[in-house]
Design a protein around this motif. Structure first.
Motif, short mmCIF file in Angstrom:
data_model
loop_
_atom_site.label_atom_id
_atom_site.label_comp_id
_atom_site.label_asym_id
_atom_site.label_seq_id
_atom_site.Cartn_x
_atom_site.Cartn_y
_atom_site.Cartn_z
N ILE A 6 41.82 34.23 45.27
CA ILE A 6 42.36 33.01 44.68
C ILE A 6 43.77 33.36 44.27
CG2 ILE A 6 42.15 31.40 42.77
CD1 ILE A 6 39.17 31.58 43.05
N LYS A 7 44.73 32.74 44.94
CA LYS A 7 46.10 33.21 44.84
C LYS A 7 46.91 32.28 43.95
CE LYS A 7 49.69 35.09 47.69
NZ LYS A 7 50.68 34.44 46.83
N LEU A 8 47.07 32.67 42.71
CA LEU A 8 47.78 31.83 41.74
C LEU A 8 48.98 32.60 41.19
CD1 LEU A 8 44.57 30.54 39.88
CD2 LEU A 8 45.76 29.46 41.80
N ASN A 9 49.65 33.36 42.08
CA ASN A 9 50.69 34.26 41.57
C ASN A 9 52.10 33.97 42.08
OD1 ASN A 9 50.12 35.08 44.19
ND2 ASN A 9 50.52 37.23 43.79
N TYR B 116 45.29 40.28 33.37
CA TYR B 116 45.84 40.24 34.73
C TYR B 116 45.11 41.23 35.64
CZ TYR B 116 49.04 42.19 38.25
OH TYR B 116 49.57 42.72 39.39
N LEU B 117 44.92 42.47 35.14
CA LEU B 117 44.27 43.50 35.97
C LEU B 117 42.79 43.17 36.20
CD1 LEU B 117 45.96 46.66 34.42
CD2 LEU B 117 46.32 45.74 36.74
N ALA B 118 42.13 42.67 35.17
CA ALA B 118 40.70 42.35 35.30
C ALA B 118 40.50 41.18 36.28
CB ALA B 118 40.11 42.01 33.94
N LEU B 119 41.40 40.21 36.22
CA LEU B 119 41.31 39.08 37.16
C LEU B 119 41.54 39.57 38.59
CD1 LEU B 119 43.30 36.28 35.27
CD2 LEU B 119 40.84 36.25 35.80
N LYS B 120 42.50 40.46 38.73
CA LYS B 120 42.83 40.98 40.06
C LYS B 120 41.63 41.69 40.67
CE LYS B 120 46.29 43.93 42.22
NZ LYS B 120 47.60 44.59 42.04
N GLU B 121 40.90 42.40 39.83
CA GLU B 121 39.71 43.10 40.31
C GLU B 121 38.68 42.11 40.86
OE1 GLU B 121 37.64 46.01 37.52
OE2 GLU B 121 39.62 46.87 37.97
N GLN B 122 38.70 40.89 40.31
CA GLN B 122 37.76 39.86 40.79
C GLN B 122 38.36 39.01 41.90
OE1 GLN B 122 35.98 37.53 37.63
NE2 GLN B 122 36.38 39.15 36.13
N GLY B 123 39.50 39.41 42.41
CA GLY B 123 40.11 38.66 43.50
C GLY B 123 40.86 37.42 43.05
N ILE B 124 41.28 37.39 41.80
CA ILE B 124 42.09 36.27 41.32
C ILE B 124 43.47 36.81 40.94
CG2 ILE B 124 42.31 34.42 39.62
CD1 ILE B 124 39.25 34.51 39.30
N ILE C 219 39.10 29.72 35.14
CA ILE C 219 38.68 29.48 33.75
C ILE C 219 37.35 30.18 33.47
CG2 ILE C 219 37.85 27.67 32.18
CD1 ILE C 219 40.90 27.86 32.31
N GLU C 220 36.43 30.10 34.43
CA GLU C 220 35.13 30.77 34.23
C GLU C 220 35.31 32.28 34.11
OE1 GLU C 220 32.59 27.32 36.59
OE2 GLU C 220 32.93 29.26 37.57
N ALA C 221 36.18 32.83 34.97
CA ALA C 221 36.42 34.27 34.93
C ALA C 221 37.05 34.68 33.60
CB ALA C 221 37.32 34.68 36.09
N LEU C 222 38.03 33.90 33.14
CA LEU C 222 38.67 34.22 31.87
C LEU C 222 37.68 34.10 30.71
CD1 LEU C 222 42.18 32.53 32.23
CD2 LEU C 222 41.74 34.98 31.94
N ALA C 223 36.86 33.04 30.75
CA ALA C 223 35.88 32.82 29.67
C ALA C 223 34.95 34.02 29.58
CB ALA C 223 35.10 31.53 29.92
#
Ligand SMILES: *Cc1c(COP(=O)(O)O)cnc(C)c1O
Length: 353
Positions: free
Chosen positions: A27-30, A306-314, A342-346
């Motif tokens: 998911i590319k939001l960068n 940022y790093l944790a999201l990246k690990e999940q492909g976001i 949002i779910e990943a961040l939550a």
């Protein structure tokens, strides 16, 4: 002797947002790309490209594209210069206008980092004026810096704020150099500074097809200014800076304003929703006029999120820079992508209190 000029050895190159290999599921939001496809008219134009067109050099001024701009924006075609992305036009401006300490480059920060990169290559002195907390344009300091070139991005990235027309007018009136209003995100905003090109000979407004028109991969941008200002830039421009496919597809995209506007409305609605959802998770989220938001998490370091999201492909954008190191710039995705984010961040926030 070293291979490079000392300015090149001394500078750091521009670092674009990560671009994963095609086919990678992320998911590319960068990088503030548009989450939706370009106009169907672009697909039609692409199908109709005749290979014989590619045998020849393209029309050097991108006439077909300039004609489309002229009709859509109701300005004469000779007020338009076309670039291989608006980055190309930024480069032309720096090469044509800036040099050393006599002809400085001036801009408020934080803003688009490429202004600095291009100036360093050119060995033009740079004056960076920090925005105050409220993001009012620091007009007096910008004027006092006396740039040969003054860049103002509006809407600005990464802050998302807009600069008022009155402030831009005051700036243009009081500097002798060129004022560049970079409107890369104008398609998601409420107003444009385009009328100022009629009022001031030293103003150029830059637009791109990369964001609003979902054509970042095509590389088309353009500048609007009076022919006197454009004449100098045309001398610096590569003869064939825009390829034949980009000229034709760009024209098709520009002519389909309805499609672009409909997608922009969708993205603006998603921007509101995403802001509310992030605020619920304890982020502070100032109003944005672009297709992204700059969010500050209140409980967790931005870099670790940022790093944790990246690990999940976001992928979101993290700038390790003074004033931005506690923030994430998040491009607006599709409803589905935003929901996944949002779910990943939550869950990150709940599981690591
Ligand atoms: C994306 C962006 C650009 C570059 O646009 P291209 O047309 O893709 O080169 C220019 N300025 C700002 C502020 C941007 O965010």
């Amino acid at each position: 002797m070293g291979y490079f000029r000392s300015a090149i050895d001394a500078m750091t190159g521009y670092v674009p947002g990560e671009q994963p290999a095609p086919g990678t599921r992320v998911i590319k939001l960068n990088t503030n790309e548009n989450p939706y496809p370009p106009s169907p008219q672009v697909a039609v134009a692409l199908k109709n490209i005749n290979l014989d067109q590619l045998r020849r050099y393209p029309e050097p001024s991108a006439r077909e594209f300039r004609q489309a701009i002229s009709e859509v924006f109701q300005i004469p075609a000779d007020w338009v210069i076309v670039g291989n992305g608006s980055d190309d036009i930024l480069n032309l401006l720096v090469r044509a206008c800036a040099e050393g300490d006599n002809r400085k480059v001036v801009y408020p920060i934080p803003t688009y980092v490429l202004y600095k990169t291009l100036s360093a290559i050119q060995t033009a002195d740079i004056v960076e004026i920090p925005y105050p907390q409220n993001f009012q344009l620091p007009i007096e300091a910008l004027i006092a810096a006396n740039g040969a070139l003054t860049f103002v991005a509006s809407p600005n990235s990464p802050s998302g704020h807009m600069v008022s027309l009155d402030d831009l007018r005051t700036l243009a009136q009081n500097v002798s150099g060129v004022v560049v209003i970079d409107e890369a995100y104008v398609d998601f905003a409420e107003f444009s500074a385009l009328p100022l090109v009629q009022e001031f000979e030293n103003v150029i407004v830059l637009r791109t097809l990369s964001k609003g028109y979902a054509l970042a991969g095509l590389r088309v941008g353009f500048g609007i200014a009076n022919p006197t200002l454009l004449a100098g830039l045309l001398k610096v421009k590569d003869s064939y800076n825009v390829d034949a496919i980009a000229i034709t597809l760009g024209a098709a995209a520009i002519r389909d304003q309805n499609y672009k506007n409909a997608r922009a409305s969708q993205i603006k609605a998603s921007r509101s929703k995403l802001s509310i959802d992030l605020k619920r998770l304890g982020f502070s989220v100032p109003e944005s006029h672009g297709n992204f938001i700059l969010a500050t998490p209140n409980s967790h370091p931005a870099e670790s999120l940022y790093l944790a999201l990246k690990e999940q492909g976001i992928l979101v954008r993290y700038f390790k820079q003074p004033g931005l190191e506690d923030k994430l710039r998040i491009s607006i995705g599709t409803e589905e992508e935003n929901k996944t984010l949002i779910e990943a961040l939550a869950s990150l926030i709940q599981n690591n209190p």
